[in-house]
Design an enzyme around this catalytic site. Structure first.
Site: not given
Ligand code: IPE
Ligand code: IPE
Ligand code: MG
Length: 257
Positions: A35-36, A83-84, A209, A211
């Protein structure tokens, strides 16, 4: 039997020497929530996709250092079922990045004995991408080096729901009896059925988290939430996290003796 003392070497772990001469076990299966990327790009005044491209370039180095760290299984979260919800521009940019990545960089990994698998629901992915995924799985099926699993259109809840659907079909057809459904049976229907559970789950970018990642499988994983944004993650940082893993007590509900 669960290990109740520190992670001394066992058949499940990989050996790492320590300064006091002890040998600790590193994680055999590491899973990473990469992530990021968006924030990394934003900090440079660039579009989010610039960050995704930089993030994709980190994967090769991380895969390559696995044998040295004793990591046999590496599972990476590339795109979630949630992520959609992103813009069409970002989604189609990511999909074309996956296509390009699989057909170029991944071939090189295949040549280095990496075995690649994909988890997640392929139904919503475009046919060209699914073909590339199938081909890469097929081409690397005999490889015996690092087992790299890429979670693409993956969600833990979606995986459990799809598994339950298949399990219910087996019950309906009489292949499985309701009395035989237990903690051993259910995971055989998950996308990860051939993989061991992750020992260590790392999430970059400071979010604490999971996710929707590996919900069932990470029940007893150790977690590391680190501030580094994924495009800045290095093999040195992974080595440090593996070292720290070796110092943790994994009790699995038992009492330390
Ligand atoms: C992770 O980076 C990659 C994907 C989820 C595809 P992000 O795109 O979530 O980056 P941030 O969290 O916005 O910085
Ligand atoms: C998790 O990151 C999914 C991937 C890394 C592929 P997200 O950026 O999508 O997660 P949230 O939205 O911050 O929970
Ligand atoms: Mg994010």
């Amino acid at each position: 039997m669960p290990r109740v003392s520190k992670n001394r070497v066992s058949s499940a772990g990989s050996e790492q020497g320590t300064s006091d001469g002890q040998t600790l076990a590193g994680p055999r299966h590491v899973a990473i929530i990469m992530d990021g990327n968006g924030r990394w790009a934003q900090a440079r005044g660039r579009p989010r996709l610039f960050g995704h491209h930089a993030g994709a370039r980190r994967v090769g180095e991380v895969v390559e250092c696995c044998p040295d760290l004793g990591i046999k299984y590496l599972t990476i979260f590339a795109f979630s079922t949630e992520n959609w919800k992103r813009t069409q521009v970002e989604i189609s940019g990511l999909m074309s990045l996956f296509r390009r990545y699989i057909s170029k960089e991944m071939k090189a990994l295949a040549a280095r004995n990496v075995r690649v698998r994909f988890i997640g629901d392929r139904v919503r992915l475009d046919a060209k991408l699914v073909q590339l995924m199938d081909d890469l799985e097929h081409e690397t099926a005999q490889n015996e080096g690092t087992h790299l699993t890429i979670a693409l259109n993956y969600g833990g809840r979606d995986e459990v729901a799809r598994a339950t659907k298949r399990l219910a079909a087996d019950v309906a057809s009489g292949r499985l009896l309701p009395k035989d459904v237990d903690e051993e049976t259910l995971p055989r229907y998950l996308d990860t059925h051939v993989l061991p559970d992750p020992d260590l789950v790392i999430r970059t970018s400071g979010e604490a988290r999971i996710s929707n990642f590996l919900l069932w499988q990470s029940a007893y994983s150790e977690y590391e939430f680190i501030d580094t944004l994924w495009p800045d993650f290095t093999s040195e940082e992974l080595a440090r996290l593996c070292q720290r893993f070796g110092n943790r007590d994994r009790r699995f509900g038992a009492v330390k003796t």
